[in-house]
Design an enzyme around this catalytic site. Structure first.
Site, PDB file in Angstrom:
ATOM      1  N   SER A  80      82.120  63.800  56.461  1.00  0.00           N
ATOM      2  CA  SER A  80      83.427  64.422  56.705  1.00  0.00           C
ATOM      3  C   SER A  80      83.666  64.649  58.193  1.00  0.00           C
ATOM      4  O   SER A  80      82.730  64.810  58.976  1.00  0.00           O
ATOM      5  CB  SER A  80      83.528  65.765  55.983  1.00  0.00           C
ATOM      6  OG  SER A  80      83.240  65.613  54.619  1.00  0.00           O
TER       7      SER A  80
HETATM    8  N1  SAH Z   1      78.697  66.314  52.593  1.00  0.00           N
HETATM    9  C1  SAH Z   1      78.537  64.927  52.946  1.00  0.00           C
HETATM   10  C2  SAH Z   1      79.783  64.109  52.698  1.00  0.00           C
HETATM   11  C3  SAH Z   1      79.682  63.511  51.401  1.00  0.00           C
HETATM   12  S1  SAH Z   1      80.835  62.278  50.933  1.00  0.00           S
HETATM   13  C4  SAH Z   1      78.043  64.739  54.354  1.00  0.00           C
HETATM   14  O1  SAH Z   1      77.913  65.713  55.093  1.00  0.00           O
HETATM   15  O2  SAH Z   1      77.752  63.603  54.677  1.00  0.00           O
HETATM   16  C5  SAH Z   1      80.816  62.659  49.219  1.00  0.00           C
HETATM   17  C6  SAH Z   1      79.529  62.378  48.500  1.00  0.00           C
HETATM   18  O3  SAH Z   1      79.703  62.802  47.163  1.00  0.00           O
HETATM   19  C7  SAH Z   1      79.137  60.902  48.430  1.00  0.00           C
HETATM   20  O4  SAH Z   1      77.866  60.728  48.974  1.00  0.00           O
HETATM   21  C8  SAH Z   1      79.162  60.594  46.939  1.00  0.00           C
HETATM   22  O5  SAH Z   1      78.161  59.672  46.537  1.00  0.00           O
HETATM   23  C9  SAH Z   1      78.934  61.970  46.346  1.00  0.00           C
HETATM   24  N2  SAH Z   1      79.367  62.146  44.939  1.00  0.00           N
HETATM   25  C10 SAH Z   1      80.463  61.629  44.325  1.00  0.00           C
HETATM   26  N3  SAH Z   1      80.495  62.052  43.032  1.00  0.00           N
HETATM   27  C11 SAH Z   1      79.389  62.850  42.855  1.00  0.00           C
HETATM   28  C12 SAH Z   1      78.865  63.575  41.743  1.00  0.00           C
HETATM   29  N4  SAH Z   1      79.451  63.590  40.537  1.00  0.00           N
HETATM   30  N5  SAH Z   1      77.724  64.281  41.935  1.00  0.00           N
HETATM   31  C13 SAH Z   1      77.085  64.283  43.120  1.00  0.00           C
HETATM   32  N6  SAH Z   1      77.544  63.616  44.211  1.00  0.00           N
HETATM   33  C14 SAH Z   1      78.681  62.913  44.077  1.00  0.00           C
END
Ligand code: SAH
Length: 236
Positions: A80
Site C-alpha cells: 500500500s
Molecule cells: N499489507 C500488505 C499489503 C497487502 S496487499 C503490505 O504491507 O504489503 C493485500 C494482500 O491480501 C495480498 O497479499 C493478498 O494475497 C492478500 N489477500 C487477499 N485475500 C486474502 C484472504 N482472504 N486472506 C488473506 N490474505 C488475503
C-alpha cells in the site's frame, strides 16, 4: 492454518551495515506525504520513520520505495501507499498493549509498522509464497512480535481471538462477519469495502454487541478473496 513464524518477541536488529542510504527519502516521505497531509500521530510517524520500507519492496523497485504510490510485490499484489498505511494505522489508536490481527500480509510492511506500536501482531496471508517470504523477511529484520499465518483471512483467526484491533489490507464486498465477531470489547476494525473500482475505508468499533461505523476516505485496494470476501476477484 499453517504458522510460519512462532518465536518470542525480540528487539529489532540494527541495519547490518550501520548506515541507511534511504534515510533521506524516508524522512522526506514522512514530511511531504504524511505530516503535510495531516498525519500528526507522533507514534505512527516514528514507526514509519523506523521501518525500512525499501527492505519490503522487490529489488528492482527499491529506488521507488518511498514514492507516494502503491508498488507491485508479485503475484498481482501491491504494497500500500505510505499515506494509506499511516491513515489506517492511526485509526486503530494503538497504545502498545493490544493484540492486533492483520489480514493480507503481502510483503509484511504494514505488519512491521504495526509491530512497532503494539505488543503482538498476527497476520494472515492466503498466498503461501507471499506468506513464507514475508515471514522470513520479518524474522530477518528482527520483527519478532509478528506471527504470520497462511490461510483465508476472511475467517479471522478464531483460535487466537479476541483482538483489540483488526486491519484488513484488501478490499471486501462487505464486512466479513467473523472479523466483527473476533473483535474484543472496545476493539476496532478497519477495512476497505467496495467493488474493484470504488472503495471506502470503514472504521468499526465494538461496544458490547453493537458496532459503530465511521466512514473515512476513498481508497483502492486489491480484492479480499475468500469465503467471506469475493469468491473470485471482481473484474475491473
Ligand atoms: N499489507 C500488505 C499489503 C497487502 S496487499 C503490505 O504491507 O504489503 C493485500 C494482500 O491480501 C495480498 O497479499 C493478498 O494475497 C492478500 N489477500 C487477499 N485475500 C486474502 C484472504 N482472504 N486472506 C488473506 N490474505 C488475503
Amino acid at each position: 492454518m499453517k504458522l510460519f513464524s512462532d518465536h518470542a518477541p525480540t528487539e529489532r536488529s540494527e541495519e547490518p551495515s550501520g548506515k541507511d542510504q534511504f534515510a533521506g527519502p524516508r524522512s522526506e516521505m514522512i514530511e511531504t506525504q504524511l505530516r503535510r497531509r495531516g498525519v500528526t500521530d507522533s507514534r505512527v510517524l516514528a514507526a514509519m520513520a523506523a521501518v525500512p520500507r525499501h527492505e519490503f519492496v522487490p529489488k528492482e523497485l527499491r529506488h521507488r520505495s518511498y514514492e507516494d504510490v502503491p508498488l507491485p510485490i508479485g503475484e498481482g499484489q501491491t504494497i500500500s501507499q505510505p499515506y494509506i498505511v499511516a491513515a489506517m494505522t492511526v485509526a486503530l489508536g494503538l497504545t502498545g498493549t493490544e493484540r492486533v490481527l492483520e489480514i493480507g500480509t503481502g510483503c509484511g510492511y504494514q505488519a512491521a509498522v504495526l509491530s512497532q506500536l503494539t505488543k503482538i501482531v498476527f497476520s494472515v496471508e492466503s498466498r503461501s509464497e507471499l506468506a513464507s517470504t514475508a515471514a522470513a523477511r520479518l524474522e530477518k529484520l528482527g520483527y519478532g512480535n509478528v506471527h504470520v499465518h497462511c490461510g483465508d483471512g476472511t475467517l479471522g483467526l478464531s483460535e487466537l481471538a479476541p483482538f483489540d484491533a483488526i486491519l484488513v489490507a484488501a478490499a471486501a464486498p462487505a464486512v466479513p462477519e467473523p472479523l466483527r465477531a473476533q473483535l474484543a470489547e472496545g476493539g476496532r476494525l478497519i477495512l476497505p469495502v467496495g467493488d474493484a473500482e470504488n472503495q471506502e475505508l470503514r472504521l468499526i468499533e465494538r461496544r458490547g454487541n453493537s458496532f459503530h461505523t465511521l466512514v473515512l476516505e476513498g481508497c483502492r485496494f486489491v480484492p479480499l478473496v475468500g469465503y467471506h470476501g469475493w469468491k473470485e476477484p471482481p473484474t475491473r
